[in-house]
Design a protein around this motif. Sequence first.
Motif, PDB file in Angstrom:
ATOM      1  N   ILE A  13      93.065  -5.794  17.909  1.00 56.99           N
ATOM      2  CA  ILE A  13      93.370  -4.644  17.057  1.00 56.99           C
ATOM      3  C   ILE A  13      94.112  -5.085  15.804  1.00 56.99           C
ATOM      4  O   ILE A  13      93.869  -4.570  14.705  1.00 56.99           O
ATOM      5  N   ALA A  14      95.011  -6.058  15.949  1.00 56.73           N
ATOM      6  CA  ALA A  14      95.765  -6.541  14.791  1.00 56.73           C
ATOM      7  C   ALA A  14      94.836  -7.149  13.743  1.00 56.73           C
ATOM      8  O   ALA A  14      94.997  -6.905  12.534  1.00 56.73           O
ATOM      9  N   VAL A  15      93.861  -7.928  14.188  1.00 59.95           N
ATOM     10  CA  VAL A  15      92.896  -8.520  13.244  1.00 59.95           C
ATOM     11  C   VAL A  15      92.084  -7.433  12.550  1.00 59.95           C
ATOM     12  O   VAL A  15      91.875  -7.463  11.329  1.00 59.95           O
ATOM     13  N   LEU A  16      91.620  -6.443  13.309  1.00 59.71           N
ATOM     14  CA  LEU A  16      90.824  -5.359  12.733  1.00 59.71           C
ATOM     15  C   LEU A  16      91.634  -4.541  11.727  1.00 59.71           C
ATOM     16  O   LEU A  16      91.139  -4.223  10.635  1.00 59.71           O
ATOM     17  N   ILE A  21      92.114  -2.439   6.942  1.00 61.09           N
ATOM     18  CA  ILE A  21      93.034  -1.438   6.386  1.00 61.09           C
ATOM     19  C   ILE A  21      94.091  -2.080   5.482  1.00 61.09           C
ATOM     20  O   ILE A  21      94.176  -1.773   4.288  1.00 61.09           O
ATOM     21  N   TRP A  22      94.922  -2.975   6.049  1.00 61.22           N
ATOM     22  CA  TRP A  22      96.018  -3.529   5.247  1.00 61.22           C
ATOM     23  C   TRP A  22      95.511  -4.356   4.080  1.00 61.22           C
ATOM     24  O   TRP A  22      95.943  -4.138   2.931  1.00 61.22           O
ATOM     25  N   LEU A 284      88.790 -15.304   4.951  1.00 59.68           N
ATOM     26  CA  LEU A 284      88.881 -14.929   6.363  1.00 59.68           C
ATOM     27  C   LEU A 284      89.007 -13.411   6.518  1.00 59.68           C
ATOM     28  O   LEU A 284      88.294 -12.799   7.329  1.00 59.68           O
ATOM     29  N   LEU A 285      89.905 -12.804   5.727  1.00 63.14           N
ATOM     30  CA  LEU A 285      90.181 -11.373   5.902  1.00 63.14           C
ATOM     31  C   LEU A 285      89.097 -10.491   5.298  1.00 63.14           C
ATOM     32  O   LEU A 285      88.807  -9.413   5.822  1.00 63.14           O
ATOM     33  N   HIS A 286      88.500 -10.950   4.213  1.00 61.50           N
ATOM     34  CA  HIS A 286      87.525 -10.109   3.520  1.00 61.50           C
ATOM     35  C   HIS A 286      86.099 -10.342   3.991  1.00 61.50           C
ATOM     36  O   HIS A 286      85.272  -9.419   3.956  1.00 61.50           O
ATOM     37  N   LYS A 287      85.804 -11.553   4.421  1.00 67.03           N
ATOM     38  CA  LYS A 287      84.421 -11.885   4.779  1.00 67.03           C
ATOM     39  C   LYS A 287      84.226 -12.075   6.285  1.00 67.03           C
ATOM     40  O   LYS A 287      83.348 -11.454   6.879  1.00 67.03           O
ATOM     41  N   LEU A 295      82.277  -8.001  17.758  1.00 68.33           N
ATOM     42  CA  LEU A 295      82.775  -8.813  18.869  1.00 68.33           C
ATOM     43  C   LEU A 295      84.210  -8.438  19.214  1.00 68.33           C
ATOM     44  O   LEU A 295      84.573  -8.373  20.396  1.00 68.33           O
ATOM     45  N   LEU A 296      85.027  -8.189  18.188  1.00 66.08           N
ATOM     46  CA  LEU A 296      86.414  -7.789  18.440  1.00 66.08           C
ATOM     47  C   LEU A 296      86.473  -6.425  19.132  1.00 66.08           C
ATOM     48  O   LEU A 296      87.298  -6.204  20.028  1.00 66.08           O
TER      49      LEU A 296
END
Length: 377
Positions: A13-16, A21-22, A284-287, A295-296
Amino acid sequence: MTSGLLLLIGASIAVLVTGWIWYPRHMARRGARVPALVPPDPPSWPAVSVVLATREPTPRIVQRLQNLRELEYSARALQFVVALDATVAERQEAVQQALGSGVVVVHGGAAGKASALTAGVHAAAHELLLFVDTAQQFAPDALSLLVSAVLREGWGAATATLQPTSGDALMDRYWRRELAVRLGQASRHSVICVTGCAYVMRRQFWRDMPVGLICDDLWSTYSVVTGGARVAIVPGARVVDPRRFSREQELARRLRTMTGLLQFVLWFPGILSAHRNPMLIDFLLHKLVRPLTPLLLLVTGLATFGLLWRESPGLASVLTTAGASAGLASWILAGMGEGRLPRMARTGIFAGQLLFMPLKALAFAAAGRWDVWRPHH
């Protein structure tokens, strides 16, 4: 066991949340502070080689060149190079005759846009390279704004802003959000990908593209940043694509892009190195969060099911049955004609297809299937 499942759920959830969002909000706030660029005066316009990679019919090429000749830029400073796809190489002589001696016509050595672009750059005469596609139209001051951006010290390329004019409310909102993120990326270092139909690059950062490469736009950006320069996005350099794509075509386009992203990571793993890639965090965060999202979500769902099963097997079974039923219903609705569904239902199904489309891209990447490009007219 329970603590491990909770940790897995929390991490997923933190990665998503961070990626969806952030990070976009943070980049949008940064991008809002980017000052507007002022184009240079006419005497300062340097020479530019325009490279048009295409396999479109000759009349469309003629129309595109006409738009480029009408730009607010010295016509004498422009060289035009038309790089035909190798699949239409037999048209080279006919296209050359139609365009006249003032345009250089070449063709790629192998099928695909990457090979055509490489051939076009080899035929280009100038230090500044403008890469364009056939379908789009430039605002009159687009090129002068791009050139003024790339002439700044430390910048190796500058990309235009493709306007959100698809006519699809969902996709236009998505693209406006994407543009805001890219502005923030450029204010920090560089955009992750240039807009492939409209960007200027200094020739010194060009590297010949591998045959079969899908994401030529990512390759160009990566070449610049690993060469020690930055890549800008110019909000005032407006580009319009008059084409309209169905949602089925849009899914195919997104599948191609996502497959190309995975191809790039597999072919050039150095992009995941902080030493080589100064855009690593943004990449990493955008792509990469995007193809990993299904998968997450699956990991989160399975871990949640495991927790529920330990506490209440009956409740876990009911929720699993409900989820499977909802998925089956969505699959059945997606197969129905669009006219038979309410607009909100169609939009919801399309959003779900976009969300889980990366699974198909992952399957293509695992199989090494890179021939996923299909033209849309």
